[in-house]
Design an enzyme around this catalytic site. Structure first.
Site, PDB file in Angstrom:
ATOM      1  CB  ALA A  31      -0.910   0.011   1.228  1.00 37.42           C
ATOM      2  CE1 TYR A  33       5.826   5.473   3.365  1.00 36.94           C
ATOM      3  CE2 TYR A  33       6.361   6.228   1.160  1.00 36.94           C
ATOM      4  CZ  TYR A  33       6.721   5.579   2.324  1.00 36.94           C
ATOM      5  OH  TYR A  33       7.974   5.029   2.448  1.00 36.94           O
ATOM      6  CB  ALA A  35      -3.266   3.124   1.018  1.00 36.46           C
ATOM      7  NE  ARG A  36       2.865   1.603   3.307  1.00 39.28           N
ATOM      8  CZ  ARG A  36       4.137   1.384   3.121  1.00 39.28           C
ATOM      9  NH1 ARG A  36       5.042   2.037   3.830  1.00 39.28           N
ATOM     10  NH2 ARG A  36       4.532   0.512   2.224  1.00 39.28           N
ATOM     11  CG  ASP A  90      10.536  -3.865  -1.308  1.00 40.34           C
ATOM     12  OD1 ASP A  90      10.955  -4.920  -0.795  1.00 40.34           O
ATOM     13  OD2 ASP A  90       9.574  -3.240  -0.839  1.00 40.34           O
ATOM     14  CD  GLU A  91      13.299  -5.636   2.649  1.00 43.57           C
ATOM     15  OE1 GLU A  91      13.132  -4.996   3.695  1.00 43.57           O
ATOM     16  OE2 GLU A  91      13.123  -6.857   2.542  1.00 43.57           O
TER      17      GLU A  91
END
Length: 100
Positions: A31, A33, A35-36, A90-91
């Protein structure tokens, strides 16, 4: 990525999920930011997310776009270190001990 694919989503609450069925148990994968701010997070059922944020926009997975962006990111990281260990989509761990 969703706002790159569809710039009209910029500033709107967006979640990545395979289904938008309001009574289903489809889980949100990610989600943004916006949406968070409504308490929406990965692993939450889409039905609960819609309760928290009725204006939530569901987008599908963009696997090919994720791969394209990931390749570009790794090209950047590899300019700074030969020690890049991918962890997830993504890491990554990057050894930057020789910099500076």
């Amino acid at each position: 990525v969703a706002t790159i694919v569809n710039p009209t989503l910029e500033g709107k609450p967006v979640a990545v999920c395979h289904s938008d069925h309001s009574n289903g148990t489809a889980e949100i994968s990610s989600a943004n930011y916006e949406a968070r701010k409504f308490g929406i997070k990965a692993g939450m059922f889409m039905s609960k997310a819609k309760e928290l944020c009725p204006q939530l926009v569901r987008v599908p997975y963009y696997f090919e776009k994720y791969q394209e962006i990931l390749r570009a990111l790794y090209r950047i990281l590899l300019r700074f270190s030969a020690q890049v260990q991918p962890i997830s989509v993504d890491e990554a761990f990057v050894d930057v001990s020789g910099l500076g």
